[in-house]
Design a protein around this motif. Sequence first.
Motif, short mmCIF file in Angstrom:
data_model
loop_
_atom_site.label_atom_id
_atom_site.label_comp_id
_atom_site.label_asym_id
_atom_site.label_seq_id
_atom_site.Cartn_x
_atom_site.Cartn_y
_atom_site.Cartn_z
N LYS A 1 0.85 -1.18 0.00
CA LYS A 1 0.00 0.00 0.00
C LYS A 1 0.89 1.23 0.00
O LYS A 1 1.94 1.24 0.62
N GLN B 1 -4.99 1.28 -2.36
CA GLN B 1 -5.28 -0.15 -2.22
C GLN B 1 -3.99 -0.90 -2.49
O GLN B 1 -3.11 -0.42 -3.21
N ARG B 2 -3.84 -2.08 -1.93
CA ARG B 2 -2.62 -2.87 -2.13
C ARG B 2 -2.39 -3.13 -3.63
O ARG B 2 -3.30 -3.49 -4.36
#
Length: 109
Positions: A47, A96-97
Motif C-alpha cells: 500500500k 489499495q494494495r
Amino acid sequence: MRTLTCVFVASVLVCVSGTNYFFGEKTPTTRLVQRNKVFYEAIPLMKRVKFHEYAGPNNLVIKAIYCYDYQNSDASVNITDGGLGTNHVTLRMKSQRSYRIDYVIEIYQ
C-alpha cells in the motif's frame, strides 16, 4: 423491459460507487483556490501513503475539499490536520494494495 431496468440501475450503482471523497459543500459563493493532481506509482503487494498539504491566507477559511480517485479503487483519504473552517489542511491518501495513488484534489474557500 424489467431486465433492461435492472441492468440500467446496476450500471448506475457501479458508476456511483467510486471512492471520491467530498468534505464540506460547494456553494455559489465558494471559489476554487487550489487544484492539484497527486500521483504516486504502485509497488506490487504494498500500500502507498502520500500526504498533501495546503496553507492559505489567514483571513480565508476552507469551505469544501473534493478528492476524485481516477483509479476507482479502494483507496482512502483522511484529513489529519486542519480542514473545514481553518485556513490549512493536511490530507493523507492511502492506496489499495498493489495500486497507485491517482487523485485530483480541489480546495474551495
